[in-house]
Design a protein around this motif. Structure first.
Motif, mmCIF file in Angstrom:
data_model
loop_
_atom_site.group_PDB
_atom_site.id
_atom_site.type_symbol
_atom_site.label_atom_id
_atom_site.label_comp_id
_atom_site.label_asym_id
_atom_site.label_seq_id
_atom_site.Cartn_x
_atom_site.Cartn_y
_atom_site.Cartn_z
ATOM 1 N N VAL A 1 -11.032 -2.955 0.775
ATOM 2 C CA VAL A 1 -10.020 -3.055 -0.278
ATOM 3 C C VAL A 1 -10.292 -2.004 -1.348
ATOM 4 N N GLN A 2 -9.250 -1.285 -1.687
ATOM 5 C CA GLN A 2 -9.395 -0.275 -2.726
ATOM 6 C C GLN A 2 -9.211 -0.940 -4.085
ATOM 7 N N ARG A 3 -10.165 -0.713 -4.924
ATOM 8 C CA ARG A 3 -10.180 -1.379 -6.218
ATOM 9 C C ARG A 3 -10.131 -0.304 -7.303
ATOM 10 N N PHE A 4 -9.021 -0.256 -7.982
ATOM 11 C CA PHE A 4 -8.871 0.727 -9.047
ATOM 12 C C PHE A 4 -8.861 0.003 -10.380
ATOM 13 N N ARG A 5 -9.819 0.318 -11.183
ATOM 14 C CA ARG A 5 -9.910 -0.358 -12.475
ATOM 15 C C ARG A 5 -8.972 0.250 -13.509
ATOM 16 N N ARG A 6 -8.485 1.386 -13.199
ATOM 17 C CA ARG A 6 -7.560 2.040 -14.119
ATOM 18 C C ARG A 6 -6.593 2.862 -13.278
ATOM 19 N N PRO A 7 -5.495 3.291 -13.848
ATOM 20 C CA PRO A 7 -4.594 4.140 -13.068
ATOM 21 C C PRO A 7 -5.355 5.304 -12.458
#
Lengths: 83, 434
Positions: free
Chosen positions: B360-366
């Motif tokens: 799962v790709q987890r992006f904490r910010r744009p």
């Protein structure tokens, strides 16, 4: 007294002495993984994020070390704490 | 007692505190030197630090800006001294400093940032003080009431990861949408501000795409014909349904075609305004042995899969085929995931190819991602048009700026070897052929 400094890939360990509060700021280029020697606990601080610990009822002495998820020259974890 | 001092130039501040908050609210990086230890701390613009101490500390803080000629330089130092009466929040401080700052910050995230800092150190109780302070705002003149409203709505947008992106409508039939990238807290009220309905219906839908079907459910109806209470409402409080799932979309529609005004700040747990009517299909055919790259800024969130949709495919004969390759690269140009699909007679226009991320790709910010597509081993005379991209099976929001990178030569079989070559900026959501 307020103590402050910076940890990076060449200076990745600091001993906090009689700290009453601690703020760690990851202003670098990759995620920082902070290890607390006394407990073996680690915390992850994302880029451009910070954590704040305190105010402690009693002073806090520990050595923390930091590693970064990426190898960038801009890696930086700043610390600031009160004594 | 709380004191605050705003520095527009280099300066020295003497503090005595149990809690202290130092905010560099703009301009250039500031260096703080603490007299007690002679240590220095560099605080970037739009950054903050805060410290608590179980006992009162006194110190002198020297503030020096990297660029002393930048007029936007500003470091704010706020502190709480436990010696004084509790809670010791001085409404004069709010009136003299914070509310006036609203005039400067009210249109952007800067004020939200500032407000969050204030609440972090003073707690939610500070909200009540704004009710007290509201009476004082009229003295500021002009559109002071608007300032207050704006201020208040920003205070409800408490997720630091989000900038203030809101919907503002007026007298046109319009629709604005938000994608849910994480579940909202149903216990937190959102605000729909400045609703002035003269006629018609203002609706907030929750919609999701299940297969090819659009499931649409309205959970908020503001009907000028049935609800006087909804007319001319300054602030209307609503709750985002807890049943909303990641990937669902909220759409606010205004079908009134009258002079109605409303403003809807980005709800908690929802990111980015985008326009569903803006097509994402490339209109030009892919060319064999060329590949195309677009850069998109994806919202913060968790992403389990991505999806490509062949929107145009014509005349694939029985002996015709090609290899169609897609790859998603992170902002560091590392391949996150790739897929190869054979296009042949069995593939029809509208076919979707879904590829699950291996993790799962987890992006904490744009986060900026690069999407690479291309065809190889082309046999025949058919055309492939590309292509709509989706994440988590939902429409993907528009970003402010689009870039494309084009490269001559074939798309290599090993997509991990693709590197960025040329960058051009464009502002259309198209994939251009070379």
């Amino acid at each position: 007294m307020i103590k402050a400094g910076e940890l990076n890939t060449t200076n990745n360990t600091i001993t906090l002495t009689n700290a009453k509060s601690l703020n760690l700021v990851n202003s670098g280029s990759s995620e920082a993984i902070v290890l607390f020697d006394s407990s073996g606990d680690t915390i992850e601080i994302a880029r451009d994020n910070s954590i704040k610990l305190g105010a402690f009822d009693s002073s806090f002495t520990d050595t923390i070390s930091v590693s970064f998820s990426g190898n960038f020259s801009e890696n930086s974890l700043q610390y600031i704490y009160t004594q | 007692m709380i004191e605050a001092r705003i520095l527009n130039t280099n300066g020295l501040v003497s503090v005595s505190f149990n809690e202290i908050l130092i905010v560099n609210s703009g301009g250039t990086e500031a260096t703080l030197e603490f007299a007690s230890s002679s240590d220095t701390f560099e605080l970037r613009g739009k950054s903050k630090i805060s410290l608590d101490s179980s006992t009162s500390l006194s110190d002198d803080i020297q503030v020096t800006f990297v660029d002393q000629n930048n007029p936007a330089n500003e470091v704010q130092i706020l502190w709480v001294d436990g010696v004084g009466p509790s809670p010791g929040i001085d409404t004069n401080f709010l009136n003299n400093n914070l509310i006036q700052d609203a005039d400067r910050f009210h249109t952007g995230e800067g004020f939200n940032f500032f407000w969050e800092n204030i609440r972090e150190i003073f707690g939610d109780d500070v909200t009540s003080l704004f009710e007290q302070s509201r009476r004082s705002i009229s003295g500021l003149g002009g559109n002071s009431n608007d300032q207050y409203k704006q201020f208040f709505e920003l205070s409800n947008n408490s997720d630091e990861s989000q900038s203030f992106v809101g919907v503002q409508g007026n007298n046109d039939d319009s629709a604005q949408s938000f994608m849910v990238v994480k579940k909202g807290d149903p216990n937190i009220e959102q605000t729909l501000n400045r609703v002035y309905l003269n006629s018609g219906l203002l609706q907030l839908f929750a919609q999701s795409i299940i297969g090819n079907l659009l499931n649409k459910e309205a959970f908020l109806n503001l009907d000028a014909q049935t609800g006087e209470a909804f007319l001319k409402a300054d602030i209307l409080r609503i709750n985002i349904p807890s049943s909303l799932e990641v990937g669902q979309v909220l759409t606010l529609t205004n079908n009134t075609n009258k002079e109605n005004r409303y403003q809807f700040p980005t709800p908690l747990g929802i990111f980015e305004v985008f326009d569903f009517n803006n097509p994402r299909d490339a209109t030009q055919n892919l060319v064999d042995d060329r590949f195309y790259v677009i850069k998109r800024t994806v919202p913060a969130g968790l992403y389990e899969n991505f999806e490509w949709w062949v929107s145009g495919l014509s005349g694939v004969g029985p002996a015709e085929s090609c290899q169609y390759r897609v790859g998603i690269y992170g902002s560091n140009e590392i391949l996150l995931e790739s897929a190869t699909v054979q296009i042949d007679q069995s593939i029809t226009a509208g076919t979707r190819f879904q590829v699950a991320f291996s993790s799962v790709q987890r992006f904490r910010r744009p986060t900026d991602l690069f999407f690479v597509i291309g065809t190889n081993d082309y046999v025949g005379s058919f055309t492939v048009q590309s292509i709509d991209s989706r994440f988590n099976s939902s429409q993907f929001p528009t970003s402010e700026g689009y870039y494309f990178v084009q490269s001559s030569g074939p798309l290599p079989n090993d997509l991990s070897t693709v590197t960025k070559i040329v960058t051009n900026q464009c502002f259309y959501q198209k994939i251009y052929k070379i």
